[in-house]
Design an enzyme around this catalytic site. Sequence first.
Site, short mmCIF file in Angstrom:
data_model
loop_
_atom_site.label_atom_id
_atom_site.label_comp_id
_atom_site.label_asym_id
_atom_site.label_seq_id
_atom_site.Cartn_x
_atom_site.Cartn_y
_atom_site.Cartn_z
CG ASN A 140 1.07 -4.85 -14.99
OD1 ASN A 140 2.04 -4.37 -15.57
ND2 ASN A 140 0.09 -4.12 -14.52
CG ASP A 141 -2.23 -10.44 -14.89
OD1 ASP A 141 -1.73 -11.07 -13.94
OD2 ASP A 141 -3.23 -9.71 -14.77
CG HIS B 258 -2.07 -0.92 1.06
ND1 HIS B 258 -2.91 -0.88 -0.02
CD2 HIS B 258 -2.50 -1.93 1.83
CE1 HIS B 258 -3.81 -1.82 0.11
NE2 HIS B 258 -3.59 -2.48 1.22
NE ARG C 127 -9.20 -4.69 -15.55
CZ ARG C 127 -8.00 -4.82 -15.01
NH1 ARG C 127 -6.98 -5.21 -15.77
NH2 ARG C 127 -7.78 -4.55 -13.76
CB CYS D 19 -3.55 -0.80 -20.24
SG CYS D 19 -4.22 -2.48 -20.14
NE ARG E 164 0.14 -8.38 -11.19
CZ ARG E 164 -0.81 -7.71 -11.82
NH1 ARG E 164 -1.63 -8.34 -12.66
NH2 ARG E 164 -0.96 -6.42 -11.64
NE ARG F 2 -5.11 -2.08 -12.78
CZ ARG F 2 -4.01 -1.44 -13.17
NH1 ARG F 2 -3.91 -0.15 -13.01
NH2 ARG F 2 -3.01 -2.11 -13.72
CD GLU G 156 -5.07 -9.10 -18.27
OE1 GLU G 156 -4.64 -8.56 -17.25
OE2 GLU G 156 -6.27 -9.45 -18.38
C1 PEP Z 1 -2.00 -6.08 -16.56
O1 PEP Z 1 -2.13 -7.25 -16.18
O2 PEP Z 1 -1.02 -5.66 -17.20
C2 PEP Z 1 -3.05 -5.08 -16.24
C3 PEP Z 1 -2.99 -3.87 -16.74
O3 PEP Z 1 -4.04 -5.48 -15.39
P1 PEP Z 1 -3.87 -5.52 -13.79
O4 PEP Z 1 -2.53 -4.94 -13.45
O5 PEP Z 1 -5.00 -4.74 -13.24
O6 PEP Z 1 -3.96 -6.99 -13.53
MG MG Z 2 -4.05 -7.95 -15.43
#
Ligand code: PEP
Ligand code: MG
Length: 567
Positions: A456-457, A193, A331, A504, A467, A291, A433
């Site tokens: 990210n995913d 956080h 999303r 994104c 991750r 999100r 993803e």
């Molecule tokens: C991602 O996975 O890159 C993404 C943008 O979604 P989140 O980080 O919310 O899982």
């Molecule tokens: Mg994601």
Amino acid sequence: MTERRFEGVGATPTLGVGTARWFRPVDVTDLDEPPAPKSVDPAAERERFETAQAEAKTELETEREHTRERVGDNEAKVFDAHLQFLQDPQIVSGVQEALDAGVPAPHAVKTAFEGPIAQFEGMDGMMAERADDLRDIRDRLLRLLTDATRTDLGALPDDSVVLAELLTPSDTAQLDPEAVAGLATTKGGRTAHAAIIARSLGIPAVVGIGEQLDEIDDGTDLVVDGKDGVVIADPTESTRTRAKESTQTAVIDEAVTTGDGTEIEVAANLGTPAEAAPAAEQGADGVGLFRTEFLFQDRQSAPDETEQYKAYLSVCETFSEHADDPRIVVRTLDVGGDKPIDYLDLDPEENGFLGARGIRLSLDEHADLFESQLRALLRVAATDAGSGLSIMFPLVSTVEELEAALEVVDSVADDLDGEGLDYAIPELGVMIETPSSTYLADAFAERVDFLSIGTNDLTQYIQSAQRDLDRMSDYQDPLAPAVLRAIDRTVRAGHEGGAWVGMCGEMAGDPELTQLLVGLGLDELSMSAVTVPGVKAAIRETETERAEALAESVLAVDTLTGVQELL
Ligand code: PEP
Ligand code: MG
């Protein structure tokens, strides 16, 4: 004096220059031996505990308001969680049992938190970080019980770089971005956080540096480079100048093109409607990822259609005031995995990242929430301000899922039609993803308007490395050749199928990678609002042909270090 470098994990991708100021809170858990049980008065100790609990509640409510105003609703929610923990029946009854047995209030508090803290510590990733939240509440109570003084982080001199072992969310929320040039911590990860709050406040931050951070003395000149995840002590004049220049990126209000005229949309990632205005002020052309799960978290029940309608409409309205026809990509609910929601009663899974999350839940046990969300979105799409609204589905891994989701959109539209309500089916898109989705990008592109790559995913799944595990951070670099090749394949397939392709994930917000991403052919980049000005400036400096040549040579390299060297 030579420069010294301290490597960690970049939490806010910006740079800051300032002077080291250690924040070492008193260890309130270091209590004297408790007196013999019969020598304390349980009734007096109970009253002492209840007073501290009430004071802690008042403090938390004030800090929640303060954070809500300065940072945003979403970040303020951590204080709701703390308020809940403060009244957690297991913890409170643990304290009361000890008090009844004649233990003084501070010792009773310390003991009652031990079990729950150990429980969270034994878990992985984000759940382990909840142990920090519990320590934060325990220490707050102990401070109030022992009358320990609190360092005022809100009153630091200008250009301070705060160094700490670990900052609690409450400490971080006190920081004044005008005075604090940076933040560096020994412990903690990107998703703690404290890191999230620092990012929202736009404070350059590097976390998880380790014990070597102790080698930096108070008063040392520092550069905090949250992009590269490094703190530089005693920087040379040229390092300082470079860092200073990059902190002064001006906001660019209009849409940008590369030097040779290729248009690239630069959008913001949002968690709550309150983040829309600051993002527009940073020059974001629109929203590339809203999100929506944050609307559903930290509450007792799901928001209904009307509440969602207002939230989505307000983001569209805010952006319409700043730009013509802004695109707002919302999303649909992406929960499960690392994003639990208590009232949804999701089955615990050994490996949530490979379980029921994202669209999988929307098409199965939470079809009701999916429908009400789509109803709200289709209705907003029919408004003037909502004409640029787009809907995006998370974690799609098969064509069957996408087709099922599209069928729900059609049936929701039929329902709204039957009810005589205004609605419009907006642009629809899919997040890329998972590895499977990169292989199916052509099939997706034939069925929807756009694809957006969630690096990210995608990095987690392509590299098979969770991750949010600090230990796996070497695998989590989206510059890994396999990830870059997956991105390349997706962009090509998307374009061949007639879809536009955006990104994104966090990768999109790194100005040092902008040239490469333009070269890979991305049409849109969406990121934390703080990084929008830097990426817009980088796009203007990019020449498409050179960027494509760079992408081609990068794709030919088959090691991460090779890619890094080339860049
Ligand atoms: C991602 O996975 O890159 C993404 C943008 O979604 P989140 O980080 O919310 O899982
Ligand atoms: Mg994601």
